[in-house]
Structure formats: structure tokens, C-alpha cells
Design an enzyme around this catalytic site. Structure first.
Site, PDB file in Angstrom:
ATOM      1  N   ARG B 192       0.774  -1.309   0.039  1.00  0.00           N
ATOM      2  CA  ARG B 192       0.144   0.106   0.035  1.00  0.00           C
ATOM      3  C   ARG B 192       0.143   1.010  -0.504  1.00  0.00           C
ATOM      4  O   ARG B 192       0.794   2.731  -0.924  1.00  0.00           O
ATOM      5  CB  ARG B 192      -0.775  -0.221   1.017  1.00  0.00           C
ATOM      6  CG  ARG B 192      -2.320   1.187   1.360  1.00  0.00           C
ATOM      7  CD  ARG B 192      -2.891   1.002   1.718  1.00  0.00           C
ATOM      8  NE  ARG B 192      -4.355   2.208   2.271  1.00  0.00           N
ATOM      9  CZ  ARG B 192      -4.591   2.143   2.059  1.00  0.00           C
ATOM     10  NH1 ARG B 192      -5.392   0.909   1.141  1.00  0.00           N
ATOM     11  NH2 ARG B 192      -5.640   3.280   1.702  1.00  0.00           N
ATOM     12  N   ASP B 253     -19.851   3.066  -1.550  1.00  0.00           N
ATOM     13  CA  ASP B 253     -19.694   1.596   0.336  1.00  0.00           C
ATOM     14  C   ASP B 253     -20.872   2.311   0.808  1.00  0.00           C
ATOM     15  O   ASP B 253     -21.532   1.621   1.275  1.00  0.00           O
ATOM     16  CB  ASP B 253     -18.341   1.749   1.063  1.00  0.00           C
ATOM     17  CG  ASP B 253     -16.980   2.473   0.414  1.00  0.00           C
ATOM     18  OD1 ASP B 253     -16.968   1.265  -0.390  1.00  0.00           O
ATOM     19  OD2 ASP B 253     -16.340   3.724   0.158  1.00  0.00           O
ATOM     20  N   ARG B 256     -23.806   0.412  -1.403  1.00  0.00           N
ATOM     21  CA  ARG B 256     -24.186  -1.250  -0.923  1.00  0.00           C
ATOM     22  C   ARG B 256     -24.587  -1.183   0.471  1.00  0.00           C
ATOM     23  O   ARG B 256     -24.957  -2.542   1.059  1.00  0.00           O
ATOM     24  CB  ARG B 256     -22.367  -1.293  -0.923  1.00  0.00           C
ATOM     25  CG  ARG B 256     -21.740  -1.585  -2.277  1.00  0.00           C
ATOM     26  CD  ARG B 256     -20.734  -1.836  -2.949  1.00  0.00           C
ATOM     27  NE  ARG B 256     -20.412  -2.358  -3.798  1.00  0.00           N
ATOM     28  CZ  ARG B 256     -18.957  -2.366  -4.446  1.00  0.00           C
ATOM     29  NH1 ARG B 256     -18.018  -2.237  -3.744  1.00  0.00           N
ATOM     30  NH2 ARG B 256     -18.953  -2.316  -5.614  1.00  0.00           N
ATOM     31  N   HIS B 281     -11.241   4.888   2.527  1.00  0.00           N
ATOM     32  CA  HIS B 281     -11.835   3.747   2.005  1.00  0.00           C
ATOM     33  C   HIS B 281     -11.429   2.859   1.562  1.00  0.00           C
ATOM     34  O   HIS B 281     -10.659   2.462   0.845  1.00  0.00           O
ATOM     35  CB  HIS B 281     -11.947   4.744   0.005  1.00  0.00           C
ATOM     36  CG  HIS B 281     -12.718   3.533  -0.406  1.00  0.00           C
ATOM     37  ND1 HIS B 281     -13.950   3.382  -0.555  1.00  0.00           N
ATOM     38  CD2 HIS B 281     -12.216   3.553  -2.113  1.00  0.00           C
ATOM     39  CE1 HIS B 281     -14.172   3.000  -1.127  1.00  0.00           C
ATOM     40  NE2 HIS B 281     -12.766   2.692  -2.276  1.00  0.00           N
TER      41      HIS B 281
END
Lengths: 441, 441
Positions: B192, B253, B256, B281
Site C-alpha cells: 500500500r 460503500d 452497498r 475507503h
């Protein structure tokens, strides 16, 4: 209709005669009132089990299992299996009665653009609840579930039902619109005759299914190629549906023609009107500059370059798809979807005064002297009721006549080539060379 | 503004100082009045040559060649280079003043869905003319031309300009909205931290470009991952633009989460409201069921299964993208585009009474005790003017607090990791494990 209360519409769809259009009609009405409860389904003779979760473990499409006829199942998807009270919203007058829209090739790229436009209200209006009935192949069933998941996640308030399946006799049930995109791509070395045959078989089967289970006044738009003859095959296999209701999509060609005329004239495209695509969705198609207008004037008054109009214009319209594939690396799914939206909107909204649109429709009774019993793109106007009439105020010259004749000849040849699929005897194939539009499959 | 008459706006964009926001502002106003004539450009000091054809032979994007500074070119595309008189339509009061919307990653799949939604009027309304400014990489320039061609062929009446390019200093000129989708995907084995660095560099550069040439009140929505920290980097590099104007997209998000709560409660998704995604996120994000409502009732009153809420709910929201890739074979471009539309519409239409939406925004001045100077998803309300305020009426319990803390810690660690890109010294990377959401790159 009190009978419908607390009885799943899916169980009511289980008919003693699958082919009764009367029953089909009743089912359409009942489905608006359905109030499925996932947890407490009434245990009547019609009882069904519905699975509605969408985890990866429960990967299969939720299935309505019907006790007395396991073959006839009705598939709903995830959140779209759930309780809702659409009737209340209809009764307040804020929403229209729900309509069912069936889409074949629903896991493909064109549909991936189109479905979200339909669900958003962009096509049928912001007060029109929608049920989507998605047809795919066995191979694409997982992808169809993905599409249904993305539709769930989009939270479109107008989208009330999503069913997915591989059997047109189930998916087309009660459909008021059928958007037939699915078609096999042309294999390497395959002739147009071969493509006509493999896709013609698909469209013959789908025509039969529409005839059996769709709304008796279903409007059908055929997108899969060769779309004119596919539409002819489809309508011939659906004798109970008015032949007038079948369309072959030539709207992308019309849009491209408008854009090219705008470019040549140096005006914005909203100034171009009255453009017709005549004939087949193939290289014999005729983008009509004789009747088209720019700023209300005849195109020939605005664009003096006759050589460009007669020689380059048509080529520019037709090569567009090929250029696009070359640049974008794939076919024009987004603008094709936009043109399907345009084609539907042209039928559900009144045509602006003085203008028209073109669509491939059945030629019987046409005022232009075009051969009967084929599907030919012609200029139309609509009152916005889903129906249309052919435009009478068009002019012809020898150039336009001769080109229309060529497309007509091609469609008559295509028709002879699929006689085995239209119930008209033995096929005889004497097609000219390859007339597929560049960039299409 | 009389000066603008018959002078191409593109030539007016050629500035002595590219970084003057005053001049930038003037240019925006003038561009509404532009009446480019392709054939008879005035031969003034500002004269330019514009190529507008779109044949395959003339494959390059039409280019404004500027006599006195060949480096600063402004690219328009095909029919969008043409004459139009938008001013007349604005003066009749039927249309608003045109706005410029810049989109990065414009040749990608998310943009391929989004651009057509913006052009259709679905996002900014049916009376809002749009100029699209599309940013791509050198590698994607041909594909960008394909996108522009499909936009041409779609004949959207509201779409008045399409510019394409690879230089953010040109493409972001006068942008009132910047939708930053473009990002490098994570390479094999990349941590990351590595992704933060390569994409952070892109967002630092784009922040500088926005600062220099965009509208001073540009609204920026960052979609490219890791989007919260990318948004932080972007705003730190754009000190002249209010930090409040930068958003990281957490709307997919939220959508969902609403869908999963609806499924669990057995109600349609339109009954679920007040859902917040807190934080990053990433997998540390917190879908908030404490403040969310179903049919106006607290979720905890409706869904009694606390174990499901605390353990399964978040997982279901987060695993959605991964399940989708597994089924559909690609990432969720369509529903991501829908969620970007939702995010914009939440800022340009008033928030329904009593409800809110969530978006990743700058934390300075937040009433929740969340660390300042990061970009954190929080509940917001808008008057529909493009701005928003944080919602005060939210409650916390120990469970929610502790989870928010974890996401906050992660974002503070990400911030230390990109100190070299925010002008805050030397980066120190002590990130926890991989917190990328499944199905994202």
C-alpha cells in the site's frame, strides 16, 4: 384482484397453459400488486421458496422453486425479491403502473450501458417504475448475476424487479418491451449467410417465446445483427403480436449521419433534422440527404458540395464504427446504448412538430413503393404511445430511388436465405458480397 | 465581453501568465459567447487554426495551433469545435450558464459510464449545458478520441464542448468540477505504501494544476485509490482552492451498505436512510448502523441480530467488490459511476429533510473529535449549492468510537507515509497490513 394479496406473482405465473395470452395479461396486472414477504410466504397450493441473499457462498441466482412444476421457475435477484408496496405509490398518482422490460444479451457491454439508463428513469421517465428481465446464455449466467448486483448497489428507486435467466419463455413473461441485443458474433471466415442462419435461429426461438409469453402488445427492438432480417424472422415467429411492433435498430446510423452533416455544414448537431436511414443496417443502407434539413433548410441548400453528399457522406457514416474500433479498441457499446434509448424515447414521447426519426419496420402498407414483407428502415413519427406512423411527406429523386432499390434487393435476398426460419419453404442463398458494417460483428 | 465576438475562446486561453486565476475567470465567461467559425477564422493577432474533421485519415485529435506559442495548445474534438450560439439559449432563460467538468482517467471504464451520464443531463440537470474536459495518458490518447467520437454520435443537446488532452494544466482550465478517476493500478507485490507513493505523485501534480488553472471554487471528487490520502495530497498542493472543496468517494460503500441493510431487514432499499460510511475507503471503513434508519426507525430496532450488525454487515459491504469481480469478471465500473453521480447530485440538490449522505472530506473543524488535517468520510448535508455542512445530530457508542479510531489511525499513518508529497517533511511509513478493499486496484 384481491386474490393477488400476499400471493407471490411468481406462483401466479405458473400457468396451466403457458401459451395463453389472456392469462399472461392477468399476470401482468397482478404483478403490480404483489407483496412478497421473504420470511412468511403463505403456504397455499401456490407456495414458493425464494432465496434472496447475495453472499459469495450462496452464489446461485435466487430461485423460485415451485412445488408442483419444478421446471417452470421464476428467478429474482437479491434485494429485488423483497417486499415493496408499489401499489400505494401508484395510488397516490405519483407513479405510473410498472412496466416489464426484457433485455437479451444482458451480460454484454451494450446492455451494461443500457440497463443503467433504463433503471435511472432516463428512458421511460422519472415516474415509470421498471421491472428488468434479463436474458443471458448459460455461459454468461454468472456475469448476469454481477449485473444484477451492480443494479442492486445503484439503489435506483424506479427499479423494482430484476429477474435473470437463460430461458426466453421465462424471461420474456409479460414483457411490454423486448430489447434483443444478444447475437452470436461472426466466426472467422463466416459468410453473411452463415451469420443469418445462426442468429436467425436465435431470433426465431425468441420470436416464438415472445409470442407465447410476452404482453400481446409488446414492442420489440432488434439490435443483434443482421438486425433487419433477424427482426423479420422474429415477427414471423410471433404471429399473435402485431408485425408493426417489431423494430430493427438503425438509430445509431441516423445519429452518426446527423453528426457528419453538422460537421460538414459547420453547425452544431441540434440544428440537423429530418434525417432518414433507409433500408438495411448494412453497407447498402441509405442515409438520406435529400429530405434532411439543417436549420430548417434543405441540406442541399446548405451543403453545396454534391460530390461530398453523394460519395463521402454515406461512407463517413458507415466507416464510423470501424474507426472507433481502431481508436477505442472495442466496439461502440456506449453510443449504441444511447441510440437504443433514443429509439425507445422516440416511441414513448411525441415526435417534435415537423421532424421525424427512422427505424427498421415492417414494410406492409408502406407508401413508398418498397417491397412488402421485409423489415426496412423508414421515416416515422409517433404520438408517444409506443406506436408510430410512416411519414408521407418525403421526396425522392433517381439517385435516392436507385440506392433504396439496392438495399431492398439485398433484404429480399436475405429473406430468401432464411425462408427455413420464417416458415416460407426452402432457403435459397444468393447474397451479394460482404455488406456487414465495419466495426460490427 | 464584446471582445469575445468572433474570437475563438481557445486563442483567448493563451495567456501571458498561465497561472493567473483572474484571467482564467475571464476566459470562462468569454467561452460562453464564443462563436467559432471553422471556415472563416478572423485573422487577428489571436488567430488560430482549428481542424474539426473526424475521418480515419485525419486521425489525430483536432488541434488549435497557436501562432505565437506552439506549446500551449487547446484541443477540441470534432463537432465540438463547431459554431453554436449558447448565449442566445441562456438569454431566453431556458438554459443555465455552461459549466466545465474535467475528468481524469477519461478513457477508462468508470469514465465510459460516467461521461454519458453527465452529458445526458442526469447529473447536473436538464437545463445545464456542459463542457467536458477529458484527461488521459499518452498511451490512452487514441482511446480518448474514441470516447469523444462516441460522445459526438450521441447528439446530447447539453454537451457543447469536448476537449481531450494529456496535460492537466490544459485540461483543467476553468474546470468547475474535477472528477479524478485516473490512478495507476497496484502492480504485483506492491505494498500500500508503494501505491500511495506512485498515485500520490499523480495527485500532487494534479492538485498543482488545479490550483493554477481551474476555477477558484472548483469542486474535486477523488476516485482513484487510495482516495482519501490522494485527496489530502491533492488539496495540500492546491492552497488557493478551499480545502473543503475536496472529496474522496465513499458513496459506493454507502450505497452497498444501504442495500445490505435492506436485504437483511427485508424491505426495499428506498426505506433505508441516514447511512454513514466513516473513515477511510479501505477495510478500516466503518459503515454506521447506530445512526442509520429503516422506515424512520433505528436500524437496531428493526434488525435485532446484533451479531450480524457487528460482524457480518461490514464484511458484506466490503466484500461486495470482490464477489462482483468473481462473477462479472471485471470491477464494478457501472455502479462506481452511479455512485459518482450520486455524490455530485448530493452536492447540487438539497438533501432531503432529516437525511444525510457521506463523503470523505477535510476534517478541520469537525465536531466529532476526529483528528484534524486528514480526509475522512463523515455525514454531510447540502443546500444544493455545491457546498455542504457536517451533520451534528449523530450519536456514538464505544463500538462505533473504537472502530472510527482505527480508521483514523490508519489515515494518520498514511499521511506520515506521504509527507514528502504534502510538503510536510520526510515520509515515515508504518502502515498496518493490506487494507485495500477486495476487488479494487
Amino acid at each position: 384482484m384481491a386474490v393477488a394479496e400476499f400471493i407471490p406473482s411468481s406462483s401466479l405465473n405458473k400457468r396451466t397453459s403457458l401459451y395463453s395470452s389472456q392469462l399472461s395479461y392477468v399476470s401482468t396486472q397482478i404483478s403490480h400488486q404483489r407483496r412478497l414477504s421473504v420470511r412468511s410466504l403463505p403456504r397455499t397450493n401456490y407456495s414458493s421458496q425464494i432465496c434472496c441473499s447475495v453472499t459469495s457462498k450462496e452464489a446461485q441466482a435466487p430461485t423460485v422453486v415451485q412445488a408442483d412444476d419444478p421446471k417452470k421457475k421464476n428467478e429474482c435477484y437479491g434485494v429485488f425479491c423483497l417486499t415493496y408496496d408499489l401499489k400505494a405509490e401508484e395510488e397516490t398518482g405519483s407513479w405510473k403502473k410498472m412496466i416489464s422490460v426484457a433485455v437479451s444479451g444482458a451480460a454484454g457491454m451494450i446492455a451494461n450501458h443500457l440497463l443503467f439508463k433504463i433503471a435511472s428513469g432516463e428512458v421511460f421517465g422519472p415516474d415509470q417504475p421498471i421491472a428488468l428481465r434479463l436474458l443471458g446464455s448459460e455461459r454468461s449466467l454468472q456475469a448476469l448475476e454481477g449485473v444484477a448486483m451492480e443494479l442492486e448497489d445503484s439503489l435506483y428507486p424506479l427499479l423494482r424487479e430484476v429477474n435473470i435467466g437463460t430461458d426466453p419463455y421465462e424471461v420474456f413473461q409479460d414483457a411490454e418491451w423486448a430489447l434483443l441485443i444478444g447475437a452470436k458474433p461472426r466466426g472467422p471466415g463466416m459468410e453473411r449467410a452463415g451469420l443469418l442462419d445462426i442468429n436467425g435461429q436465435i431470433y426465431a426461438a425468441q420470436g416464438k417465446a415472445l409470442n407465447a409469453v410476452a404482453s400481446p402488445n409488446v414492442k420489440v427492438i432488434v439490435v443483434g445483427n443482421p438486425c433487419n432480417t433477424n427482426a423479420l424472422i422474429c415477427l414471423k415467429n410471433a404471429p399473435n403480436i402485431p408485425a408493426k411492433n417489431f423494430h430493427a435498430l438503425t438509430r445509431l446510423d441516423e445519429n452518426r449521419a446527423k453528426c457528419q452533416l453538422a460537421l460538414k455544414a459547420g453547425v452544431f448537431y441540434d440544428k440537423v433534422s429530418n434525417v432518414t436511414i433507409w433500408g438495411n443496417h448494412s453497407t447498402t443502407q441509405v442515409p438520406d440527404f435529400l429530405n434532411a434539413k439543417i436549420n430548417g433548410l434543405s441540406v442541399k441548400e446548405v451543403i453545396k458540395d454534391t460530390k461530398w453528399l453523394e460519395e463521402e457522406f454515406t461512407e463517413k457514416v458507415q466507416k464510423r464504427g470501424g474507426v472507433l474500433i481502431q481508436k477505442w479498441g472495442r466496439s461502440s457499446a456506449a453510443s449504441t446504448a444511447v441510440s437504443i434509448v433514443d429509439a425507445i424515447r422516440s416511441l414513448v414521447t411525441p415526435t417534435p412538430e415537423g421532424d421525424w426519426f427512422s427505424t427498421g419496420v415492417y414494410t406492409n402498407g408502406n407508401p413508398y413503393g418498397i417491397a412488402e414483407d421485409i423489415v426496412f428502415s423508414m421515416p416515422c413519427r409517433s404520438k408517444g404511445d409506443g406506436d408510430y406512423e410512416l411519414v408521407k411527406e418525403v421526396i425522392f429523386d433517381d439517385y435516392l430511388r436507385s440506392r433504396i432499390k439496392k438495399s431492398e434487393d439485398e433484404l429480399l435476398a436475405e429473406k430468401r436465405c432464411v425462408a427455413h426460419l420464417t416458415g416460407e419453404g426452402i432457403a435459397v442463398c444468393d447474397l451479394p458480397g460482404d455488406t456487414m458494417l465495419p466495426g460490427e460483428m
